[in-house]
Design an enzyme around this catalytic site. Structure first.
Site, PDB file in Angstrom:
ATOM      1  N   GLU A 140      17.675  25.991  64.626  1.00  0.00           N
ATOM      2  CA  GLU A 140      17.655  25.013  63.536  1.00  0.00           C
ATOM      3  C   GLU A 140      18.669  23.899  63.754  1.00  0.00           C
ATOM      4  O   GLU A 140      18.479  22.780  63.297  1.00  0.00           O
ATOM      5  CB  GLU A 140      17.931  25.716  62.186  1.00  0.00           C
ATOM      6  CG  GLU A 140      16.711  25.692  61.300  1.00  0.00           C
ATOM      7  CD  GLU A 140      16.920  26.353  59.943  1.00  0.00           C
ATOM      8  OE1 GLU A 140      15.930  26.871  59.433  1.00  0.00           O
ATOM      9  OE2 GLU A 140      18.031  26.357  59.392  1.00  0.00           O
TER      10      GLU A 140
ATOM     11  N   HIS B  24      12.989  47.207  80.018  1.00  0.00           N
ATOM     12  CA  HIS B  24      11.689  47.828  80.243  1.00  0.00           C
ATOM     13  C   HIS B  24      10.579  47.048  79.550  1.00  0.00           C
ATOM     14  O   HIS B  24       9.517  47.585  79.251  1.00  0.00           O
ATOM     15  CB  HIS B  24      11.717  49.283  79.767  1.00  0.00           C
ATOM     16  CG  HIS B  24      12.717  50.085  80.542  1.00  0.00           C
ATOM     17  ND1 HIS B  24      12.385  50.772  81.682  1.00  0.00           N
ATOM     18  CD2 HIS B  24      14.058  50.227  80.373  1.00  0.00           C
ATOM     19  CE1 HIS B  24      13.483  51.352  82.171  1.00  0.00           C
ATOM     20  NE2 HIS B  24      14.504  51.024  81.388  1.00  0.00           N
TER      21      HIS B  24
ATOM     22  N   LYS C 240       7.596  23.624  53.653  1.00  0.00           N
ATOM     23  CA  LYS C 240       8.062  23.836  52.268  1.00  0.00           C
ATOM     24  C   LYS C 240       7.273  22.939  51.323  1.00  0.00           C
ATOM     25  O   LYS C 240       6.761  23.388  50.296  1.00  0.00           O
ATOM     26  CB  LYS C 240       9.541  23.448  52.164  1.00  0.00           C
ATOM     27  CG  LYS C 240      10.526  24.554  52.381  1.00  0.00           C
ATOM     28  CD  LYS C 240      11.889  24.054  51.914  1.00  0.00           C
ATOM     29  CE  LYS C 240      13.007  24.916  52.433  1.00  0.00           C
ATOM     30  NZ  LYS C 240      14.321  24.364  52.135  1.00  0.00           N
TER      31      LYS C 240
HETATM   32  O1  PA5 Z   1      20.582  26.777  57.675  1.00  0.00           O
HETATM   33  C1  PA5 Z   1      20.017  26.471  56.652  1.00  0.00           C
HETATM   34  O2  PA5 Z   1      20.490  25.626  55.865  1.00  0.00           O
HETATM   35  C2  PA5 Z   1      18.727  27.120  56.226  1.00  0.00           C
HETATM   36  O3  PA5 Z   1      18.145  27.854  57.216  1.00  0.00           O
HETATM   37  C3  PA5 Z   1      18.961  27.998  55.013  1.00  0.00           C
HETATM   38  O4  PA5 Z   1      19.863  29.020  55.339  1.00  0.00           O
HETATM   39  C4  PA5 Z   1      17.683  28.606  54.473  1.00  0.00           C
HETATM   40  O5  PA5 Z   1      16.675  27.647  54.365  1.00  0.00           O
HETATM   41  C5  PA5 Z   1      17.945  29.197  53.101  1.00  0.00           C
HETATM   42  O6  PA5 Z   1      18.445  28.211  52.254  1.00  0.00           O
HETATM   43  P1  PA5 Z   1      19.181  28.533  50.907  1.00  0.00           P
HETATM   44  O7  PA5 Z   1      20.434  29.281  51.218  1.00  0.00           O
HETATM   45  O8  PA5 Z   1      19.460  27.208  50.315  1.00  0.00           O
HETATM   46  O9  PA5 Z   1      18.240  29.338  50.087  1.00  0.00           O
END
Ligand code: PA5
Length: 474
Positions: free
Chosen positions: A298, A327, A441
């Site tokens: 990410e 394996h 989303k």
């Molecule tokens: O790194 C990030 O910001 C995202 O991957 C969030 O962790 C994930 O989308 C969850 O978001 P939130 O903590 O706002 O529910």
């Protein structure tokens, strides 16, 4: 925890097998590293100048949470007295860290131990909206003995909010006014809906600082509360992170493992190594690989650079487990395309040791194992795999933990966060946003008829409809 002990717990970064001298053509030379020193220096300076600012609030977590940590420890103590289950409701950065640290630092069968041996509540981390999983959880927990920790930085994530709604409804139906005793929230103080709901319902709340994004939040209350509840020494974890922070702030590239590793990964990406395999040789570190996958994917997978130019950066992270995946996947790593960097995590001393029994002297093919330990075997196989990869000309490096404890896990997490930050700067991208996540989303919101997403729905409806002829049904 004195200085000598801390030093003895320092992680080692072994990059021999990233070098030409060890793996041949595919490896790097000293001259290549030297000619990129300025790039590393510039990434280092940007990270150093921005630490604690904007979305780099995570660099301060090892230092600025004294009061919060005391509150967390006191809360965990209360939970331990009254409850038998602690359930995290969250996703992404709000779930992967708690899972990774739980696996790393608790008994590997923690939830299965009887309470007398376990001493602390069971931990469940529910990071999906699969209805079967929710039903299964409710089959094994007694609500009376359960406290839920809803974790969402944005306070808006549909998956987590749906879990919150389901559980709140259940708790209210069962406990009425006392429902709030079964719910703790961890969220942003300044934005989102969860904070408003928490205030309305009078829920105990911990805050995720504004400058700490989801995937960089494990060392905030997101990870510290679940860890403390299951008896993990969170002060030691933060102390390990602080120790690693000092190392990562060394200007000398060769003495800074996060900076050096980031540069080697960057150079590898430039040579088309688009896959980053994370392969711990320890079950305890298995989910550190999952946590790393989110952090690396990410943070670095971006279509545009900071100036808006097309960039299409990043490596696809892959998780593997030593020796299990020897394996399964190592065949590919050794003989498939030259498109990977393999990061191996080793542990010098395991917390338990099991001797391999004697008993079949007449079979030399088995007997060679006898008298050794499982710890020796897993580590020997790790060294053998490093060698096998190197002789096949495959880029690999190893991070070695003297042992797995709260301090070394704090070091490890922090080192990966710093490596990601440095690498993001080298790539010239924004490490801390995730615009690519928005597409799916928004489409979900549109399909669910959420207000404000009418245009997205229209666009979806005007997209080419799926055709029967491309669906195999019989
Ligand atoms: O790194 C990030 O910001 C995202 O991957 C969030 O962790 C994930 O989308 C969850 O978001 P939130 O903590 O706002 O529910």
């Amino acid at each position: 925890m004195n200085n000598a002990w801390r030093k003895s717990m320092q992680l080692k970064f072994d990059y021999n097998n990233m070098m030409k001298a060890f793996i041949g053509e595919e490896g790097f030379t000293e001259a290549e590293i030297k000619s990129n020193t300025d790039l590393a220096k510039s990434a280092f300076e940007t990270v150093a100048a921005n630490r604690g600012k904007g979305m780099m609030g995570w660099t301060e977590l090892p230092y600025n949470q004294k009061e919060t940590v005391e509150d967390i420890i006191a809360t965990a103590k209360e939970i331990k007295k009254r409850f038998d289950n602690f359930v995290v409701l969250g996703i992404g950065g709000s779930a992967l860290g708690p899972t990774a640290v739980f696996q790393a630092l608790c008994h590997l069968r923690h939830n299965e131990l009887p309470r007398s041996k376990r001493k602390f509540p069971k931990l469940y981390v529910e990071d999906n909206v699969d209805p079967e999983r929710m039903a299964a959880l409710l089959d094994v927990i007694d609500l009376e003995k359960t406290v839920f920790n809803v974790i969402t930085k944005s306070g808006a994530t549909s998956e987590t909010m749906s879990q919150y709604l389901i559980i709140t409804d259940m708790l209210k139906a069962r406990f009425g006014d006392k429902a709030k005793e079964h719910m703790i929230t961890t969220t942003s103080e300044s934005r989102g809906n969860l904070i408003k709901l928490a205030q309305k319902e009078g829920l105990k709340t911990f805050y995720i600082p504004d400058g700490v994004g989801g995937r960089f939040s494990e060392l905030s209350p997101v990870g510290l509360l679940p860890a403390a509840v299951v008896g993990i020494d969170i002060k030691a974890m933060l102390s390990g992170a602080a120790y690693m922070d000092k190392i990562c702030m060394r200007k000398d590239l060769k003495k800074n493992p996060a900076l050096l590793s980031a540069l080697l990964q960057y150079l590898a990406m430039k040579k088309g190594k688009n896959i980053s395999v994370m392969m711990p040789y320890a079950d305890s570190l298995k989910y550190i690989a999952d946590w790393y996958c989110q952090l690396w994917a990410e943070s670095l997978g971006k279509a545009a650079d900071k100036k808006g130019n097309p960039a299409f950066t990043g490596q696809t992270p892959v998780k593997a487990l030593g020796v299990t995946d020897q394996h399964s996947q190592v065949q590919l790593y050794r003989e498939g395309p030259f498109d990977k960097v393999i990061t191996i995590i080793g542990v010098e001393k395991f917390r338990n040791e099991v001797e391999i029994s004697r008993g079949c002297e007449e079979f030399p093919d088995v007997n060679f194992l006898c008298g050794h330990t499982m710890g020796e075997l897993i580590n020997t196989e790790r060294v053998a795999t490093e060698y096998a990869l190197a002789t096949a000309g495959r880029l690999n490096h190893t991070i070695l933990l003297p042992e797995v404890n709260a301090f070394t896990v704090g070091e490890l997490l922090y080192m990966f966060e710093m490596e990601t930050a440095f690498c993001g700067e080298m790539l010239g991208i924004d490490t801390y946003n995730q615009p690519g996540v928005e597409g799916g989303k928004n489409a979900t919101y549109a399909l669910f008829g959420r207000k404000g997403y009418e245009q997205t729905l229209k666009e979806m409806q005007s997209a080419p409809a799926k055709q029967e002829k491309y669906t195999v049904t019989d």
